[in-house]
Design a protein around this motif. Structure first.
Motif, PDB file in Angstrom:
ATOM      1  N   LEU A  96     -56.924 -70.384 -30.193  1.00 28.97           N
ATOM      2  CA  LEU A  96     -56.546 -69.229 -31.002  1.00 28.97           C
ATOM      3  C   LEU A  96     -57.584 -68.122 -30.966  1.00 28.97           C
ATOM      4  O   LEU A  96     -57.316 -67.002 -31.378  1.00 28.97           O
ATOM      5  CB  LEU A  96     -56.310 -69.658 -32.457  1.00 28.97           C
ATOM      6  N   PHE A  97     -58.782 -68.439 -30.450  1.00 26.79           N
ATOM      7  CA  PHE A  97     -59.862 -67.450 -30.411  1.00 26.79           C
ATOM      8  C   PHE A  97     -59.708 -66.496 -29.231  1.00 26.79           C
ATOM      9  O   PHE A  97     -59.238 -66.877 -28.162  1.00 26.79           O
ATOM     10  CB  PHE A  97     -61.227 -68.138 -30.288  1.00 26.79           C
ATOM     11  N   GLN A  98     -60.163 -65.266 -29.438  1.00 20.64           N
ATOM     12  CA  GLN A  98     -60.290 -64.315 -28.342  1.00 20.64           C
ATOM     13  C   GLN A  98     -61.316 -64.877 -27.366  1.00 20.64           C
ATOM     14  O   GLN A  98     -62.248 -65.572 -27.776  1.00 20.64           O
ATOM     15  CB  GLN A  98     -60.757 -62.974 -28.914  1.00 20.64           C
ATOM     16  N   ASN A 103     -68.829 -65.644 -31.587  1.00 18.22           N
ATOM     17  CA  ASN A 103     -70.081 -65.362 -30.880  1.00 18.22           C
ATOM     18  C   ASN A 103     -71.185 -64.678 -31.675  1.00 18.22           C
ATOM     19  O   ASN A 103     -72.235 -64.378 -31.129  1.00 18.22           O
ATOM     20  CB  ASN A 103     -69.770 -64.510 -29.643  1.00 18.22           C
ATOM     21  N   ASN A 104     -70.972 -64.379 -32.958  1.00 14.99           N
ATOM     22  CA  ASN A 104     -71.977 -63.599 -33.699  1.00 14.99           C
ATOM     23  C   ASN A 104     -72.363 -62.350 -32.914  1.00 14.99           C
ATOM     24  O   ASN A 104     -73.529 -62.059 -32.696  1.00 14.99           O
ATOM     25  CB  ASN A 104     -73.228 -64.424 -34.006  1.00 14.99           C
ATOM     26  N   LEU A 113     -63.599 -65.014 -40.280  1.00 11.62           N
ATOM     27  CA  LEU A 113     -62.657 -64.866 -39.164  1.00 11.62           C
ATOM     28  C   LEU A 113     -61.522 -63.918 -39.487  1.00 11.62           C
ATOM     29  O   LEU A 113     -60.868 -64.038 -40.522  1.00 11.62           O
ATOM     30  CB  LEU A 113     -62.025 -66.209 -38.801  1.00 11.62           C
ATOM     31  N   GLU A 114     -61.294 -63.016 -38.545  1.00  9.56           N
ATOM     32  CA  GLU A 114     -60.165 -62.095 -38.623  1.00  9.56           C
ATOM     33  C   GLU A 114     -59.108 -62.491 -37.603  1.00  9.56           C
ATOM     34  O   GLU A 114     -59.405 -63.156 -36.607  1.00  9.56           O
ATOM     35  CB  GLU A 114     -60.619 -60.667 -38.319  1.00  9.56           C
ATOM     36  N   LEU A 115     -57.885 -62.042 -37.849  1.00 12.09           N
ATOM     37  CA  LEU A 115     -56.823 -62.017 -36.847  1.00 12.09           C
ATOM     38  C   LEU A 115     -56.819 -60.578 -36.370  1.00 12.09           C
ATOM     39  O   LEU A 115     -56.490 -59.659 -37.121  1.00 12.09           O
ATOM     40  CB  LEU A 115     -55.480 -62.410 -37.462  1.00 12.09           C
ATOM     41  N   ASN A 116     -57.260 -60.355 -35.110  1.00 10.27           N
ATOM     42  CA  ASN A 116     -57.464 -58.984 -34.639  1.00 10.27           C
ATOM     43  C   ASN A 116     -56.196 -58.350 -34.073  1.00 10.27           C
ATOM     44  O   ASN A 116     -55.140 -58.991 -34.013  1.00 10.27           O
ATOM     45  CB  ASN A 116     -58.642 -58.909 -33.655  1.00 10.27           C
ATOM     46  N   ARG A 118     -55.361 -57.734 -31.148  1.00 13.22           N
ATOM     47  CA  ARG A 118     -54.880 -58.387 -29.917  1.00 13.22           C
ATOM     48  C   ARG A 118     -54.149 -59.695 -30.217  1.00 13.22           C
ATOM     49  O   ARG A 118     -53.682 -60.360 -29.304  1.00 13.22           O
ATOM     50  CB  ARG A 118     -56.052 -58.658 -28.981  1.00 13.22           C
ATOM     51  N   GLY A 119     -54.118 -60.093 -31.492  1.00 16.41           N
ATOM     52  CA  GLY A 119     -53.431 -61.325 -31.871  1.00 16.41           C
ATOM     53  C   GLY A 119     -54.269 -62.569 -31.700  1.00 16.41           C
ATOM     54  O   GLY A 119     -53.736 -63.669 -31.577  1.00 16.41           O
TER      55      GLY A 119
END
Length: 139
Positions: A96-98, A103-104, A113-116, A118-119
């Motif tokens: 589910l991660f970009q 990565n800080n 954590l956000e849902l950005n 780009r999904g």
């Protein structure tokens, strides 16, 4: 600190939506910090979303609009088991991660954590103001 009046006002404006991965979600129409979002959901017996599938991510974007949303994801200290997990302790599926996340990034401390746009999930500083999405707790 967010006021009780503001919380009640926000929750009176929520959109209730049914979904395959969630029984219902509530799209908060105002941007809050991660901690404010957590308190807002919790104050109404709900939790920030903890998506488990790409379908869950897409559902939130389809129903709540193309915005950047908070999830319950949080980077816990080593004392609490370390790593990024959903607030209730669930593991976050890596798919589910970009790419390259979490990565800080850029030397910042990114605990939330956000849902950005780009999904995908991405770690960001908790003081950012994003749109919360809440879901009733599973009892």
């Amino acid at each position: 600190m967010i006021s009780t009046f503001l919380l009640l006002t926000l929750f009176s404006m929520f959109q209730d939506i049914s979904a395959q991965g969630f029984d219902s979600v509530y799209c908060v129409p105002q941007q809050l910090t991660w901690f404010e979002a957590l308190m807002a959901c919790d104050g109404h017996g709900m939790s920030l979303i903890s998506p488990q599938t790409r379908g869950d991510l897409q559902f939130v974007r389809d129903k709540c609009g193309k915005r950047i949303f908070w999830t319950s994801g949080y980077r816990f200290t080593k004392l609490l088991g370390g790593g990024i997990k959903y607030f209730e302790g669930l593991e976050i599926p890596k798919g589910l991660f970009q790419n390259g996340e979490p990565n800080n990034g850029r030397g910042r401390t990114e605990y939330c954590l956000e849902l950005n746009l780009r999904g995908n999930l991405n770690d960001v500083p908790c003081h950012f103001k994003l749109y919360p999405v809440c879901t009733p707790r599973n009892l």
